[in-house]
Design an enzyme around this catalytic site. Structure first.
Site, PDB file in Angstrom:
ATOM      1  N   CYS A 104       0.617  -1.354  -0.145  1.00  0.00           N
ATOM      2  CA  CYS A 104      -0.014   0.376  -0.022  1.00  0.00           C
ATOM      3  C   CYS A 104       1.270   1.265   0.112  1.00  0.00           C
ATOM      4  O   CYS A 104       0.761   2.151  -0.904  1.00  0.00           O
ATOM      5  CB  CYS A 104      -0.913   0.007   1.342  1.00  0.00           C
ATOM      6  N   GLN A 125       1.308 -10.758  -3.285  1.00  0.00           N
ATOM      7  CA  GLN A 125      -0.050 -10.023  -3.140  1.00  0.00           C
ATOM      8  C   GLN A 125      -0.983  -9.788  -4.221  1.00  0.00           C
ATOM      9  O   GLN A 125      -0.176  -8.676  -4.810  1.00  0.00           O
ATOM     10  CB  GLN A 125      -0.269  -9.198  -1.488  1.00  0.00           C
ATOM     11  N   LYS A 131     -14.185  -4.460   7.347  1.00  0.00           N
ATOM     12  CA  LYS A 131     -14.006  -5.329   5.939  1.00  0.00           C
ATOM     13  C   LYS A 131     -14.838  -6.510   5.632  1.00  0.00           C
ATOM     14  O   LYS A 131     -15.371  -7.511   6.333  1.00  0.00           O
ATOM     15  CB  LYS A 131     -12.462  -5.903   6.354  1.00  0.00           C
ATOM     16  N   ARG A 155       7.526 -10.605   4.933  1.00  0.00           N
ATOM     17  CA  ARG A 155       7.268 -10.912   6.392  1.00  0.00           C
ATOM     18  C   ARG A 155       8.087 -12.136   7.027  1.00  0.00           C
ATOM     19  O   ARG A 155       8.083 -13.284   6.664  1.00  0.00           O
ATOM     20  CB  ARG A 155       5.733 -10.748   6.532  1.00  0.00           C
ATOM     21  N   HIS A 166      -6.266  -0.821  -4.856  1.00  0.00           N
ATOM     22  CA  HIS A 166      -6.076   0.161  -4.135  1.00  0.00           C
ATOM     23  C   HIS A 166      -7.283   1.030  -5.087  1.00  0.00           C
ATOM     24  O   HIS A 166      -7.395   0.921  -6.328  1.00  0.00           O
ATOM     25  CB  HIS A 166      -5.652   0.953  -3.469  1.00  0.00           C
ATOM     26  N   ASP A 221      -2.852  -7.543  -4.954  1.00  0.00           N
ATOM     27  CA  ASP A 221      -2.791  -6.159  -4.177  1.00  0.00           C
ATOM     28  C   ASP A 221      -3.443  -5.163  -5.304  1.00  0.00           C
ATOM     29  O   ASP A 221      -3.016  -4.749  -6.034  1.00  0.00           O
ATOM     30  CB  ASP A 221      -2.212  -5.043  -3.483  1.00  0.00           C
ATOM     31  N   HIS A 247      -9.219  -0.943   0.176  1.00  0.00           N
ATOM     32  CA  HIS A 247      -7.626  -2.134  -0.228  1.00  0.00           C
ATOM     33  C   HIS A 247      -9.082  -3.491  -0.711  1.00  0.00           C
ATOM     34  O   HIS A 247     -10.043  -3.541   0.009  1.00  0.00           O
ATOM     35  CB  HIS A 247      -7.494  -2.428   0.534  1.00  0.00           C
TER      36      HIS A 247
END
Ligand SMILES: [Zn+2]
Ligand SMILES: [Zn+2]
Length: 637
Positions: A334, A381, A465, A363, A385, A383, A511
């Site tokens: 992000c 990921q 979410k 991670r 946005h 991802d 997200h």
């Protein structure tokens, strides 16, 4: 006498004397099912049936069929296991023993590893404890009393847990002489547990930290009915056969190495599957108007401070220094994406602005929790946005829901379960903002006629979410996709757009990820199909098998025709018997075999054999290509 009004699950209400226990309420309102009830939810809190009620409340009795009921049931089974272990191995010290998604475990510090015979003995003792139907009794202690108790018992790990607690009052649950530090709740008595099975034992570091002692973790499962237990054990057997780590090795898809634990190495065939997932994802996202971007792997610390990761997530980040400046490898995409956003001054006319990134993140997961592709330290990921106006959120959420379901269907996941998580205690943003966002998510789900489970208070601190859980062929559910409204990042990064009034405003940020982690998703897909991937995903789609050496030339021409048509085909040149080559193609899980011998060569045809299926002869190669391409385009739909 004062009374309380209780609202039951069916919305009926009734009055009871204040101070009545939930068990007494249950015996009054539903004596027939009282034996199945394991705990209760009073307003939003899960609690023991022994608890008394002294105010008006909503009461919902929980059985094993409820998610929270299962947790209580399995956690109580873990206590019974711990009692059995303490009785059989008095020197064992207790770690922790929670319920997990599928059963429970308990960690024990014992001088020697438990043998299969030990497990059998423990299981036998558990059954005795269950037969005795011992009540599980809750006791409230202050910290000092609790310390004395566990000191006397020699439970050093419990003392450590007590040191970590901030509250002054703790609860202890006991049955017979056994006592455990525990928040609960629990079933009223051990007899509530039906059929148990201990599944195995594994080493586990205390607190999941490799610097700590290795404890012995015993896993178990329990069900109210024997048939359910049997069915579950059968599925576990099947799951073992389908373990993606095993299939990954067997089919030469990927590997893991001690040189980089938790970092997957993709082999040619695995990467072919991976690339299919990527290509498909990119195609759909371009179609849906996403701009696809790529941001750097490393970004300087200032950015992570701004995003809040530095304060909340630093433990899990890999850091380094470049030109005396601190950098971290991104654990999320992000913040990088936001820098791209801030590169332009956007107008409300540009909205909704959808920006997607297949971003590789790192991670630091503890060594002990690494698990094949399911739990890794490096993954990609999917991802994206979405920046939009408040009034566009609903349509955008609906668009993402549609896209998620389309993708899951293409991979053969027909059953998708949705959860909506709302405002947690620790959160930012006004009540009004949260209320509106939660309502928008609810409306979107309602418009799509999607049933969902509500998780009150389980949202992220920065917004509510929606999560997607896909169910695989073994009825296991996996959380993959998520849609999250974010009130935090636009503020932290001072995002702006120019509205129709010519003034600057903050955009709404959503997200969303649909695969979640691409690596994990592929692991799930492999297990879902037991390695028999649908044609569009199969690394090798066809293997051409000549009946004998004499047909090698014709087989080669055939292979070339297939590869020229874009089909992933390979030729089996080995000088082996037909039967062997067919069996080998089947165990390699190749969807189609093309068999060519004298007849085919003379006729200019081929024979087509489907994995686990029949052989069909006399086919024109063009027809075969057409058929195969059709099936590839259909995906798993
Ligand atoms: Zn407990
Ligand atoms: Zn994000």
């Amino acid at each position: 006498m004062s009374t309380v009004q209780l609202t039951l699950k069916d919305q009926s209400t009734a009055r009871f004397p204040s101070g009545i226990s939930l068990l007494e309420v249950l015996q009054k309102v539903d004596p027939d099912s009282a034996g199945d009830v394991v705990a209760a939810r009073i307003d939003d809190q899960i609690t023991d049936l022994s608890r008394t009620v002294d105010r008006d409340a909503r009461v919902n009795f929980l059985t094993f069929a409820d998610k929270e009921g299962k947790k209580v049931y399995w956690h109580s089974s873990a206590h019974i296991m711990a009692q059995a272990v303490k009785e059989l191995f008095p020197s064992a010290r207790l770690g922790i023993g929670p319920a997990i998604d599928n059963g429970f475990y308990y960690d024990f510090d014992v001088p020697e590893t438990f043998s299969p015979e030990d497990l059998e003995a423990i299981e036998g003792r558990m059954n005795e404890i269950i037969r005795k139907d011992l009540p599980l009794i809750r006791q409230e202690l202050d910290l000092k009393e609790a310390r004395t108790l566990f000191q006397e018992m020699g439970e050093t790990y419990k003392l450590e847990l007590l040191d970590e607690l901030e509250n002054q009052q703790v609860s202890v649950y006991g049955q017979d002489g056994f006592k455990d530090l525990c928040r609960g709740p629990h079933v009223p008595s051990t007899g509530r547990i039906g059929f148990v099975k201990l599944l195995g034992v594994a080493g586990a570091y205390w607190h999941g930290d490799e610097r700590n002692a290795v404890l012995q973790r015993i896993y178990g499962i329990a069900f109210p009915r024997e048939a359910e237990l049997k069915e579950h054990l059968q599925r576990l057997e099947e799951a073992k056969k389908r373990d993606h780590r095993k299939l990954g090795r067997q089919l030469d898809l990927f590997s893991f190495h001690t040189e980089a634990p938790g970092f997957p190495f993709w082999h040619d065939r695995g990467l072919l599957i991976y690339d299919q997932c990527v290509q498909y994802w990119k195609k759909l996202h371009r179609r849906e108007g996403y701009r696809l971007v790529r941001t750097p792997m490393m970004l300087c610390d200032d950015l992570w401070r701004c995003s809040g990761h530095w304060d909340n997530y630093r433990e899990a980040m890999y850091c380094t220094v470049i030109d005396d400046v601190g950098y971290a490898i991104k654990p999320m995409n992000c913040p990088g994406g936001l820098l791209i956003y801030k590169n332009n001054m956007w107008s409300y006319r540009d909205f909704p602005l959808k920006m997607g990134e297949l971003g590789m993140v790192h991670r630091h997961e503890k060594h002990g929790v690494l698990h094949g592709l399911f739990r890794v330290r490096q993954f990609t990921q999917d991802d994206a946005h979405i920046f939009c106006l408040p009034e566009q959120v609903e349509d955008e959420v609906i668009g993402v829901i549609d896209l998620a379901l389309e993708i899951y269907n293409a991979f053969g996941f027909k059953d998708v379960y949705v959860e909506l998580s709302t405002r947690p205690a620790k959160s930012i943003g006004s009540d009004e903002l949260w209320g509106r966002a939660e309502e928008t998510l609810r409306r979107a789900l309602k418009k799509k006629e999607i049933a969902y489970e509500l998780n009150p208070g389980e949202g992220a601190f920065y917004g509510p979410k929606i999560d997607f859980h896909i169910e695989d062929s073994l009825f296991r559910r996996w959380q993959c996709g998520t849609i999250q409204v974010d009130f935090s990042m636009p503020e932290r990064f001072e995002l702006e757009y120019v509205g129709s009034d010519g003034e600057k405003h903050r955009p709404v940020m959503i997200h969303r990820a649909l695969y979640g982690s691409l690596e994990r998703f592929i692991g799930i897909v492999i297990e879902h199909y037991g390695g028999d991937l649908p044609l569009w995903l199969a690394p090798v789609q066809m293997r051409v098998i000549p009946v004998s050496r004499d047909h090698l030339d014709y087989a080669e021409q055939t292979t070339n025709r297939l590869t020229d048509a874009g089909i992933r085909a390979e030729l089996d040149r080995r000088d082996e018997k037909m039967g062997y080559k067919i069996r080998d193609a089947e165990t390699t899980k190749i969807p189609y075999m093309v068999v060519v011998g004298s007849r085919e060569e003379t006729e200019g045809t081929v024979s087509l054999r489907q994995r686990h299926g029949q052989q069909q002869g006399g086919l024109q190669i063009e027809d075969v290509i057409g058929r195969i391409q059709d099936e590839i385009d259909r995906k798993a739909l």
